[in-house]
Every structure is written in C-alpha cells, then in structure tokens.
Design a protein around this motif. Structure first.
Motif, PDB file in Angstrom:
ATOM      1  N   LYS A 111       0.853  -1.189   0.000  1.00  0.00           N
ATOM      2  CA  LYS A 111       0.000   0.000   0.000  1.00  0.00           C
ATOM      3  C   LYS A 111       0.894   1.246   0.000  1.00  0.00           C
ATOM      4  O   LYS A 111       1.728   1.403   0.886  1.00  0.00           O
ATOM      5  CB  LYS A 111      -0.908   0.017   1.221  1.00  0.00           C
ATOM      6  CG  LYS A 111      -1.850   1.196   1.241  1.00  0.00           C
ATOM      7  CD  LYS A 111      -2.764   1.180   2.442  1.00  0.00           C
ATOM      8  CE  LYS A 111      -3.643   2.423   2.414  1.00  0.00           C
ATOM      9  NZ  LYS A 111      -4.349   2.610   3.677  1.00  0.00           N
ATOM     10  N   GLN A 113       1.980   4.851   0.737  1.00  0.00           N
ATOM     11  CA  GLN A 113       1.663   5.738   1.855  1.00  0.00           C
ATOM     12  C   GLN A 113       1.796   7.209   1.489  1.00  0.00           C
ATOM     13  O   GLN A 113       0.880   7.978   1.682  1.00  0.00           O
ATOM     14  CB  GLN A 113       2.579   5.435   3.057  1.00  0.00           C
ATOM     15  CG  GLN A 113       2.291   4.120   3.715  1.00  0.00           C
ATOM     16  CD  GLN A 113       0.892   4.075   4.294  1.00  0.00           C
ATOM     17  OE1 GLN A 113       0.474   4.962   5.021  1.00  0.00           O
ATOM     18  NE2 GLN A 113       0.147   3.048   3.952  1.00  0.00           N
ATOM     19  N   ASP A 114       2.958   7.614   1.001  1.00  0.00           N
ATOM     20  CA  ASP A 114       3.204   9.041   0.792  1.00  0.00           C
ATOM     21  C   ASP A 114       4.257   9.242  -0.299  1.00  0.00           C
ATOM     22  O   ASP A 114       5.101   8.374  -0.515  1.00  0.00           O
ATOM     23  CB  ASP A 114       3.696   9.671   2.104  1.00  0.00           C
ATOM     24  CG  ASP A 114       3.550  11.184   2.133  1.00  0.00           C
ATOM     25  OD1 ASP A 114       2.953  11.765   1.197  1.00  0.00           O
ATOM     26  OD2 ASP A 114       4.037  11.791   3.100  1.00  0.00           O
ATOM     27  N   THR A 130       6.948   6.232   0.176  1.00  0.00           N
ATOM     28  CA  THR A 130       6.894   5.248   1.263  1.00  0.00           C
ATOM     29  C   THR A 130       5.718   4.301   1.055  1.00  0.00           C
ATOM     30  O   THR A 130       4.693   4.675   0.479  1.00  0.00           O
ATOM     31  CB  THR A 130       6.775   5.935   2.639  1.00  0.00           C
ATOM     32  OG1 THR A 130       5.660   6.825   2.631  1.00  0.00           O
ATOM     33  CG2 THR A 130       8.043   6.711   2.977  1.00  0.00           C
ATOM     34  N   THR A 132       3.589   0.670   2.852  1.00  0.00           N
ATOM     35  CA  THR A 132       3.352  -0.292   3.924  1.00  0.00           C
ATOM     36  C   THR A 132       3.172  -1.640   3.250  1.00  0.00           C
ATOM     37  O   THR A 132       2.417  -1.766   2.280  1.00  0.00           O
ATOM     38  CB  THR A 132       2.072   0.058   4.719  1.00  0.00           C
ATOM     39  OG1 THR A 132       2.212   1.363   5.246  1.00  0.00           O
ATOM     40  CG2 THR A 132       1.843  -0.933   5.842  1.00  0.00           C
ATOM     41  N   TYR A 141       7.633  -1.695   6.556  1.00  0.00           N
ATOM     42  CA  TYR A 141       7.618  -0.428   5.834  1.00  0.00           C
ATOM     43  C   TYR A 141       8.788  -0.368   4.861  1.00  0.00           C
ATOM     44  O   TYR A 141       9.863  -0.892   5.133  1.00  0.00           O
ATOM     45  CB  TYR A 141       7.679   0.736   6.824  1.00  0.00           C
ATOM     46  CG  TYR A 141       6.494   0.719   7.767  1.00  0.00           C
ATOM     47  CD1 TYR A 141       5.296   1.313   7.412  1.00  0.00           C
ATOM     48  CD2 TYR A 141       6.579   0.064   8.994  1.00  0.00           C
ATOM     49  CE1 TYR A 141       4.207   1.270   8.269  1.00  0.00           C
ATOM     50  CE2 TYR A 141       5.481   0.017   9.849  1.00  0.00           C
ATOM     51  CZ  TYR A 141       4.297   0.623   9.478  1.00  0.00           C
ATOM     52  OH  TYR A 141       3.221   0.572  10.309  1.00  0.00           O
ATOM     53  N   LYS A 164       7.661   2.585  11.086  1.00  0.00           N
ATOM     54  CA  LYS A 164       7.219   3.431   9.982  1.00  0.00           C
ATOM     55  C   LYS A 164       8.346   4.355   9.509  1.00  0.00           C
ATOM     56  O   LYS A 164       9.055   4.932  10.322  1.00  0.00           O
ATOM     57  CB  LYS A 164       6.003   4.245  10.403  1.00  0.00           C
ATOM     58  CG  LYS A 164       5.300   4.910   9.264  1.00  0.00           C
ATOM     59  CD  LYS A 164       3.969   5.481   9.680  1.00  0.00           C
ATOM     60  CE  LYS A 164       3.264   6.032   8.450  1.00  0.00           C
ATOM     61  NZ  LYS A 164       1.928   6.477   8.751  1.00  0.00           N
TER      62      LYS A 164
END
Length: 170
Positions: A111, A113-114, A130, A132, A141, A164
């Motif tokens: 997934k 993230q950013d 980033t 997950t 992470y 994270k």
C-alpha cells in the motif's frame, strides 16, 4: 426661456450620461474580476494536475520496485535503478538482498503511503515514496528514494524497516 429649456434639457442629458457611466464602469470591473478569477482557477487546476502527473511518474517506478521486492524479482528491480545505484551495487548483490528479504516480505500486500518530490538546482529532482507491506498480519515499511535521470525517475536507494519510515528527502 428657450435658453433655460436648453440648459435644463442639457443638464438632464448630463445627469443621464453621468448615471450611465458608473454602470458601464461597474460592468467593466465586474468583467475584469471574473476574468481574474477564471485565470486564478485555471492556474491552480493546472498546477494540481501537473503535480499529480509528476507524482504518478514517480510512484510508478517506486511501486514497480517494491512489487519486484515483494515478488523476489531482483532483475526487474535492478532495471529500475539509477546509474549511481548500479555503480554501488551489482545485480547479484541486489538478488542476495532480495532473497533475504523475501522471507519477511514475500507475497505481502503493498500500500502506497506518501510521496514527496523536491526540485533542487544543485542535485536535480529527487523524490521519496513510502509504502506499507502487510504480510501475515505484520506490517513492514519500505522507503524508496528516486532521482530524475535522463528524464526518467530511477531508484537511487531503498530501505525497509519494522518501524514506519517517513517520506522525507535526506
């Protein structure tokens, strides 16, 4: 009296002209304001769209790299790396590292993230994405660092951790 009538009629005409001009002037200002609002809106939309296109351009190789990591496909991942990465790391070294990570990450769900993109005049364009990765209820992470090289985004480095990771360019 005729002279007075002409004066009165001239005054009436002057008053009518005076009343008309502010309306005309108000209409012109209204048009100027509407045009400025349209220009500002168009500029904002353009900047957002071009920013989202750039994010898409960054996210694609980063996602492909992490997907290659999760699927233990080091040759595909190596193809996505920068010249600098290839000077520091051989494909065999990356393959061994991927094999070690495969126990922890192999087959995990990814997934995004950013994404952070930085434009610098000294080092060109850099980005960090980033992710997950979830596998068997555990979260891991990943952080992928990229550079724009020959007009394409290439991976310069990456990290994985149980804690994270921030999308921060270092």
């Amino acid at each position: 009296m005729t002279h007075e009538m002409q004066s009165a009629s001239q005054e009436e005409k002057d008053i009518n002209d005076t009343e008309y001009k502010p309306k005309n002037s108000l209409f012109k200002w209204f048009i100027v304001v509407v045009v400025l609002i349209l220009l500002a809106t168009t500029s904002i939309v353009y900047l957002q769209l071009s920013g989202s296109k750039e994010k898409t351009a960054v996210n694609k190789p980063a996602s492909d790299f992490v997907s290659s990591l999760v699927n233990n496909n080091s040759s595909e991942a190596y193809r996505l790396t920068s010249k600098g990465f290839k000077l520091r790391t051989t494909e065999d070294q990356l393959k061994r590292y991927f094999s070690q990570l495969n126990n922890a990450l192999g087959g995990g769900q990814i997934k995004l993230q950013d994404t952070v993109i930085e434009k610098s005049t000294t080092s060109g364009q850099n980005a960090v994405v980033t992710f997950t990765i979830t596998k068997a209820g555990k979260k891991l992470y990943a952080k992928v660092m990229l550079i724009k090289e020959d007009n394409k985004w290439r991976i310069t480095n990456f990290a994985t951790n149980e804690n994270k990771l921030e999308a921060k360019i270092e």
